[in-house]
Design a protein around this motif. Structure first.
Motif, short mmCIF file in Angstrom:
data_model
loop_
_atom_site.label_atom_id
_atom_site.label_comp_id
_atom_site.label_asym_id
_atom_site.label_seq_id
_atom_site.Cartn_x
_atom_site.Cartn_y
_atom_site.Cartn_z
N GLY A 17 10.45 -31.90 -15.85
CA GLY A 17 10.78 -31.67 -14.45
C GLY A 17 11.26 -30.26 -14.20
N CYS A 18 12.14 -29.77 -15.04
CA CYS A 18 12.69 -28.43 -14.89
C CYS A 18 11.60 -27.37 -15.01
N SER A 19 10.80 -27.45 -16.07
CA SER A 19 9.76 -26.45 -16.27
C SER A 19 8.66 -26.58 -15.22
N GLY A 20 8.35 -27.80 -14.80
CA GLY A 20 7.34 -28.00 -13.77
C GLY A 20 7.77 -27.41 -12.44
N ILE A 21 9.01 -27.65 -12.06
CA ILE A 21 9.53 -27.08 -10.81
C ILE A 21 9.50 -25.56 -10.87
N ASP A 22 9.93 -25.01 -12.00
CA ASP A 22 9.93 -23.55 -12.14
C ASP A 22 8.53 -22.98 -12.11
N MET A 23 7.57 -23.64 -12.77
CA MET A 23 6.18 -23.16 -12.75
C MET A 23 5.62 -23.15 -11.34
N VAL A 24 5.82 -24.23 -10.60
CA VAL A 24 5.33 -24.30 -9.23
C VAL A 24 5.99 -23.22 -8.39
N ASN A 25 7.28 -23.05 -8.56
CA ASN A 25 8.02 -22.04 -7.79
C ASN A 25 7.51 -20.63 -8.08
N VAL A 26 7.36 -20.28 -9.35
CA VAL A 26 6.92 -18.93 -9.71
C VAL A 26 5.48 -18.70 -9.25
N LEU A 27 4.59 -19.66 -9.47
CA LEU A 27 3.21 -19.48 -9.04
C LEU A 27 3.09 -19.38 -7.52
N THR A 28 3.91 -20.12 -6.80
CA THR A 28 3.93 -20.03 -5.34
C THR A 28 4.38 -18.64 -4.89
N LYS A 29 5.43 -18.12 -5.52
CA LYS A 29 5.90 -16.78 -5.18
C LYS A 29 4.87 -15.71 -5.52
N GLN A 30 4.04 -15.99 -6.53
CA GLN A 30 2.97 -15.07 -6.89
C GLN A 30 1.74 -15.25 -6.00
N LYS A 31 1.86 -16.16 -5.04
CA LYS A 31 0.78 -16.47 -4.11
C LYS A 31 -0.49 -16.99 -4.80
N GLU A 32 -0.28 -17.73 -5.89
CA GLU A 32 -1.38 -18.35 -6.61
C GLU A 32 -1.70 -19.70 -5.97
N PRO A 33 -2.99 -20.02 -5.82
CA PRO A 33 -3.40 -21.27 -5.15
C PRO A 33 -3.36 -22.47 -6.10
N LEU A 34 -2.17 -22.91 -6.46
CA LEU A 34 -2.00 -24.06 -7.34
C LEU A 34 -2.25 -25.34 -6.54
N ASP A 88 11.59 -18.29 -20.61
CA ASP A 88 12.52 -17.24 -21.04
C ASP A 88 13.69 -17.05 -20.09
N LYS A 89 13.51 -17.41 -18.82
CA LYS A 89 14.52 -17.05 -17.83
C LYS A 89 15.05 -18.21 -16.99
N TYR A 90 14.16 -19.04 -16.46
CA TYR A 90 14.58 -19.97 -15.41
C TYR A 90 14.94 -21.38 -15.85
N CYS A 91 14.19 -21.98 -16.75
CA CYS A 91 14.39 -23.40 -17.06
C CYS A 91 15.61 -23.60 -17.97
N SER A 92 16.69 -24.06 -17.37
CA SER A 92 17.93 -24.25 -18.13
C SER A 92 17.78 -25.37 -19.16
N VAL A 93 16.98 -26.38 -18.88
CA VAL A 93 16.79 -27.47 -19.84
C VAL A 93 16.10 -26.96 -21.10
N SER A 94 15.07 -26.12 -20.93
CA SER A 94 14.40 -25.59 -22.12
C SER A 94 15.32 -24.65 -22.88
N ASN A 95 16.19 -23.96 -22.18
CA ASN A 95 17.15 -23.08 -22.84
C ASN A 95 18.10 -23.89 -23.71
N ILE A 96 18.55 -25.02 -23.21
CA ILE A 96 19.45 -25.88 -23.97
C ILE A 96 18.73 -26.50 -25.17
#
Length: 140
Positions: free
Chosen positions: A51-68, A115-123
């Motif tokens: 969930g954490c990494s999926g939310i971050d991926m969608v968020n980053v790709l959206t900000k990059q204006k990628e058509p996910l 590397d930066k956003y997903c706190s669950v993967s960091n833990i």
């Protein structure tokens, strides 16, 4: 952040509720008396990672204006069964991405996510090796 658990039935069946009123059931494995009435706690950690990494991926790709158009995530993990407690050893997470996506932007989004956003993967990454892969259906 507050989570409350109540025992529902049997020996190990719990219901967890968050501040918003959402619930999820947990149970132990059958080998110790669980009845299969919910996720096991270690599975919930993997759900959190997805969930954490999926939310971050969608968020980053959206900000990059990628058509996910869609995203699917599959996670497989092994545990150090010879240790007590048997923590995760290796976690494999695969993203299946749909859309006319730039490979470079997907790879940047993955790097930022892990590397930066997903706190669950960091833990989890402090005690387990996390490997991530991806496929793009309809890439540029």
């Amino acid at each position: 952040m507050n989570i409350n658990l109540i025992r529902k039935s049997g020996k190990f069946n719990f219901e967890a509720e968050n501040e918003s009123g959402f619930t999820v059931e947990l149970d132990a494995k059958a080998a110790i008396g669980g009845e299969g009435k919910g996720f096991r706690p270690m599975e919930m950690l993997l759900v959190g990672l997805g969930g954490c990494s999926g939310i971050d991926m969608v968020n980053v790709l959206t900000k990059q204006k990628e058509p996910l158009d869609d995203i699917k995530i599959a996670i497989n993990a092994t545990r150090k069964d010879e240790e007590m407690p048997p923590i995760f050893d290796v976690i494999e997470i695969h993203f299946e991405l749909y859309g006319d996506l730039s490979t470079a932007k997907v790879e940047r989004a993955l790097a930022m996510t892990f590397d930066k956003y997903c706190s669950v993967s960091n833990i989890l990454g402090r005690s387990a090796k996390i490997n991530f892969t991806y496929t793009i259906k309809g890439d540029k």
